[in-house]
Enzyme design. Structure first.
Site, PDB file in Angstrom:
ATOM      1  N   GLU A  20      23.797 -32.473 -17.224  1.00 17.06           N
ATOM      2  CA  GLU A  20      23.142 -31.985 -15.999  1.00 17.06           C
ATOM      3  C   GLU A  20      21.723 -32.530 -15.904  1.00 17.06           C
ATOM      4  OE1 GLU A  20      25.000 -30.893 -13.400  1.00 17.06           O
ATOM      5  OE2 GLU A  20      25.604 -29.130 -14.546  1.00 17.06           O
ATOM      6  N   ASP A  23      21.679 -37.573 -13.969  1.00 19.91           N
ATOM      7  CA  ASP A  23      22.237 -38.639 -13.119  1.00 19.91           C
ATOM      8  C   ASP A  23      21.143 -39.455 -12.444  1.00 19.91           C
ATOM      9  OD1 ASP A  23      21.620 -36.400 -11.420  1.00 19.91           O
ATOM     10  OD2 ASP A  23      23.100 -37.056  -9.933  1.00 19.91           O
ATOM     11  N   ALA A 103      26.164 -23.198  -4.526  1.00 19.71           N
ATOM     12  CA  ALA A 103      26.437 -22.480  -5.776  1.00 19.71           C
ATOM     13  C   ALA A 103      26.531 -23.415  -6.978  1.00 19.71           C
ATOM     14  CB  ALA A 103      27.733 -21.684  -5.631  1.00 19.71           C
ATOM     15  N   GLY A 104      26.088 -24.664  -6.844  1.00 20.89           N
ATOM     16  CA  GLY A 104      26.085 -25.565  -7.987  1.00 20.89           C
ATOM     17  C   GLY A 104      27.376 -26.323  -8.185  1.00 20.89           C
ATOM     18  N   GLU A 140      23.840 -38.190   2.450  1.00 21.03           N
ATOM     19  CA  GLU A 140      23.109 -36.995   2.013  1.00 21.03           C
ATOM     20  C   GLU A 140      21.667 -37.332   1.618  1.00 21.03           C
ATOM     21  OE1 GLU A 140      25.169 -34.557  -0.818  1.00 21.03           O
ATOM     22  OE2 GLU A 140      23.589 -33.060  -0.809  1.00 21.03           O
ATOM     23  N   ASP A 152      27.328 -36.147  -7.610  1.00 22.28           N
ATOM     24  CA  ASP A 152      28.281 -35.324  -6.868  1.00 22.28           C
ATOM     25  C   ASP A 152      29.292 -36.160  -6.097  1.00 22.28           C
ATOM     26  OD1 ASP A 152      26.776 -33.295  -7.888  1.00 22.28           O
ATOM     27  OD2 ASP A 152      25.783 -32.785  -6.007  1.00 22.28           O
ATOM     28  N   TYR A 202      14.090 -28.561  -7.550  1.00 21.58           N
ATOM     29  CA  TYR A 202      14.816 -29.798  -7.856  1.00 21.58           C
ATOM     30  C   TYR A 202      13.894 -31.013  -7.696  1.00 21.58           C
ATOM     31  CZ  TYR A 202      18.622 -33.222  -7.940  1.00 21.58           C
ATOM     32  OH  TYR A 202      19.440 -34.285  -8.254  1.00 21.58           O
TER      33      TYR A 202
HETATM   34  C1  GLA Z   1      22.720 -31.596  -7.858  1.00 21.90           C
HETATM   35  C2  GLA Z   1      22.470 -33.033  -7.423  1.00 21.90           C
HETATM   36  C3  GLA Z   1      23.052 -34.010  -8.438  1.00 21.90           C
HETATM   37  C4  GLA Z   1      22.601 -33.688  -9.860  1.00 21.90           C
HETATM   38  C5  GLA Z   1      22.809 -32.201 -10.160  1.00 21.90           C
HETATM   39  C6  GLA Z   1      22.230 -31.813 -11.500  1.00 21.90           C
HETATM   40  O1  GLA Z   1      24.082 -31.309  -7.797  1.00 21.90           O
HETATM   41  O2  GLA Z   1      23.042 -33.292  -6.153  1.00 21.90           O
HETATM   42  O3  GLA Z   1      22.712 -35.334  -8.083  1.00 21.90           O
HETATM   43  O4  GLA Z   1      21.277 -34.086 -10.070  1.00 21.90           O
HETATM   44  O5  GLA Z   1      22.222 -31.385  -9.165  1.00 21.90           O
HETATM   45  O6  GLA Z   1      22.935 -32.436 -12.523  1.00 21.90           O
END
Ligand code: GLA
Length: 361
Positions: A20, A23, A103-104, A140, A152, A202
């Site tokens: 996590e 990326d 929600a991740g 996005e 993602d 973020y």
């Molecule tokens: C979000 C972002 C991804 C990544 C995750 C954390 O989902 O869209 O690009 O950075 O957070 O791993």
């Protein structure tokens, strides 16, 4: 392929197993598409206006470009497709999902990808899978303006073989990892604290990660070792941020080997270590996420647990021996009073499988 009067597309969410917040610095991520999805149905609008309805909320405007509302991610693919020479009429769109929002679990990427699949079907266009991933990310990141990394979109599209993926975000590769830990299942608990990947936390972590890399004289986390961080004497909190980036990308590669070898115990330990690093070094956990993780780990048969996605709220997942799944599910939900629910989360085919009519190669 001829176009259609009405078209639809559905895209799965993604679950990160380990890897996590690496990326966007070229790290490794072990992840998979999951069996919760976002579906989009669309048709040309009769009056040239762009419209969207989702869960009782409606937006309408004259152009598909961003306006700071929930139409942004659904309309953005039309902007990148137009730049690609694939022109769409103004559209009416409806969105329905069983993937929880914010929600991740990559609901934003799933909306963009589902809309783009439906748009391609509407006009009868096809494109290479790799180009689809690039355009979904551009929709996005560049059109909506969310500072996300490439995780993602790559996870949602997945591989023709299914299972998990080991993404090397430095080299831009995605390798299939067979899901050989058959007796282990995933349980997810949505804490009910929604997060925004376009939000301040973020953006701040991304900026800190980039500053840490600059301090280490590197452009990609894959080329740095823990001893380089110690030698560089980065100021706090960049030293902790750098330690997370390096240990997490190593954990992801090790986790992929463990999953492929059917070693669920090691995979679980790596997931728990990932959570500790995200909590202590990257500081993106919350009390509710920590409570869900602790509750899961206290149940015999839980192999590991962690927050998933960007953090600052969202979902916690646990890797569990199958017979313990219901006990872990109940324990996680009970530990988080504001939870929007806890459930079994299965890996599922990505768009490379389910949208093969519009994706090639
Ligand atoms: C979000 C972002 C991804 C990544 C995750 C954390 O989902 O869209 O690009 O950075 O957070 O791993």
């Amino acid at each position: 392929m001829p176009g259609a009067a009405v078209a639809s597309g559905a895209a799965p969410g993604r679950c990160t197993l380990v890897g996590e917040h690496v990326d966007y610095v070229g790290g490794m991520v072990l992840c998979c598409p999951v069996d919760r999805a976002v579906a989009v149905a669309l048709r040309p609008s009769a009056d040239g206006r762009w419209r969207l309805v989702s869960d009782g909320r409606r937006v309408e405007r004259g152009e598909p470009g961003p306006a700071g509302d929930l139409g942004d991610r659904a309309f953005a693919p039309a902007v990148v497709l137009a730049a690609e020479g694939i022109r769409l009429p103004a559209l009416e769109m409806a969105v329905a999902a069983d993937l929880p929002e914010a929600a991740g679990l990559a609901s934003s990427a799933a909306v963009c990808c589902a809309a783009m699949v439906a748009m391609l079907r509407l006009v009868g266009a096809r494109m290479p899978t790799g180009r689809f991933v690039e355009l979904a990310l551009a929709a996005e990141r560049d059109v909506v303006g969310v500072p996300c990394g490439p995780l993602d979109q790559a996870a949602v599209v997945g591989l023709p073989t299914g299972g998990a993926l080991l993404l090397d975000c430095g080299r831009g590769t995605a390798d299939a990892v067979p899901w050989h830990a058959e007796a282990a299942v995933l349980v997810a608990c949505d804490t009910g604290e929604t997060h925004d990947v376009g939000g301040a936390g973020y953006r701040e972590r991304r900026a800190e990660a980039e500053a840490a890399l600059r301090g280490l004289g590197a452009t990609c986390v894959g080329r740095i070792e823990a001893c380089d961080v110690a030698a560089a004497r980065l100021p706090a909190p960049l030293d902790r941020r750098a330690r997370h980036l390096i240990t997490e990308t190593h954990r992801a590669a090790t986790a992929a080997s463990a999953l492929g070898a059917g070693d669920a115990t090691t995979l679980g330990l790596l997931m728990s270590a990932s959570h500790a690093s995200l909590r202590d070094d990257y500081e993106v956990s919350t009390p509710a996420l920590d409570a869900a993780v602790a509750a899961a780990l206290a149940v015999p048969g839980c192999l590991g647990a962690r927050l998933v996605g960007a953090g600052f709220g969202g979902t916690a997942i646990a890797l569990v021996d199958d017979p313990a799944a219901e006990s872990v599910r109940a324990a996680m939900q009970a530990a988080v009073p504001g939870s929007r629910g806890a459930w079994l989360l299965a890996h599922a085919p990505g768009l490379a499988v389910t949208a093969a009519d519009v994706l090639e190669g």
